[in-house]
Motif scaffolding. Sequence first.
Motif, PDB file in Angstrom:
ATOM      1  N   ALA A   1       9.851  48.239 104.470  1.00 58.22           N
ATOM      2  CA  ALA A   1       8.378  48.162 104.386  1.00 58.22           C
ATOM      3  C   ALA A   1       7.787  47.228 105.433  1.00 58.22           C
TER       4      ALA A   1
ATOM      5  N   SER B   1       4.932  48.523 107.591  1.00 57.98           N
ATOM      6  CA  SER B   1       3.896  49.371 106.969  1.00 57.98           C
ATOM      7  C   SER B   1       2.722  48.526 106.519  1.00 57.98           C
TER       8      SER B   1
ATOM      9  N   ARG C   1       3.821  57.251 107.140  1.00 57.89           N
ATOM     10  CA  ARG C   1       2.772  56.988 106.159  1.00 57.89           C
ATOM     11  C   ARG C   1       1.424  56.643 106.777  1.00 57.89           C
ATOM     12  N   ASN C   2       1.453  56.061 107.956  1.00 57.04           N
ATOM     13  CA  ASN C   2       0.203  55.480 108.461  1.00 57.04           C
ATOM     14  C   ASN C   2      -0.332  56.093 109.746  1.00 57.04           C
TER      15      ASN C   2
ATOM     16  N   ALA D   1       6.600  53.556 108.641  1.00 56.03           N
ATOM     17  CA  ALA D   1       5.202  53.224 108.952  1.00 56.03           C
ATOM     18  C   ALA D   1       4.533  54.407 109.647  1.00 56.03           C
TER      19      ALA D   1
END
Length: 245
Positions: free
Chosen positions: A240, A243, A211-212, A208
């Motif tokens: 996941a 995320s 990617r975020n 997470a």
Amino acid sequence: MSSDLQVVSTPDQLAERCAVHIVQVALLAFANRGVFRLCVAGGNTPRGAYARLAQQDLAHQLDWQRVHIYFGDERCVPPDHPQSNYHMLHESLLSRVPIPPSRVHRIAGEAPPPLAAQSYSELLRSALGVEPDGSPRQTFDLVLLGLGADGHTASLFPGSSLELEEWVSPRQHPTTGEWRVTLTEPLLNSAEETLFLVAGEDKAERLAEVRNTALDMLRLPAQRIVPRGHLRFLVDQAAASRSFI
Ligand code: 6PG
């Protein structure tokens, strides 16, 4: 980081989806270039995908004479050592498919790390060619990468400096002290496609973050992977779970 995220329910489905994707990319590469250059990830997550790829229904679709396998990184141990990424790939895939040994380009884990890095860099330069600006003339069709719970990928560890020129580098694991040889950002980022394979709850928070959250390449080396081509994440539900999808 704009990238394609695919979430599957279980590690077995991740293995299946990854193996099928490797075949798809390979067939396209054969058609477009006559050869498929695959750079494999080490560790445990991809093992299932390699074993799935070795199964007859997928393996027989590939002309293994035209597959070239390279390694994203290697532990500095002999090739028959249980910790060797080559050993893992040999057990799960290479010993089960008709790939000529000359098509498997191993990092010499048994050699002193600086020498192993130097000779692998020379091997890659001769295999891929070098443009005047130092970039590779040919690229990998597909680079598979894993994600460490600390945010590393290949053997690009947190706190390590960004490499801007060399294609291969010796690195020491920050906690275990073990030596590794790793491809570095310039070469990894030249790939046509990069696929992160991530599984397990222990990776969820870091995935997470990678990617975020805002860019922090020093703390999260996986964020250094900003390839020329496609960037995809194939993850299981557990990884996941933190995320935004
Ligand atoms: C290695 C890999 C390393 C790995 C991650 C994830 O040699 O171990 O290059 O980057 O991909 O540490 O490892 P797991 O798949 O075992 O969780």
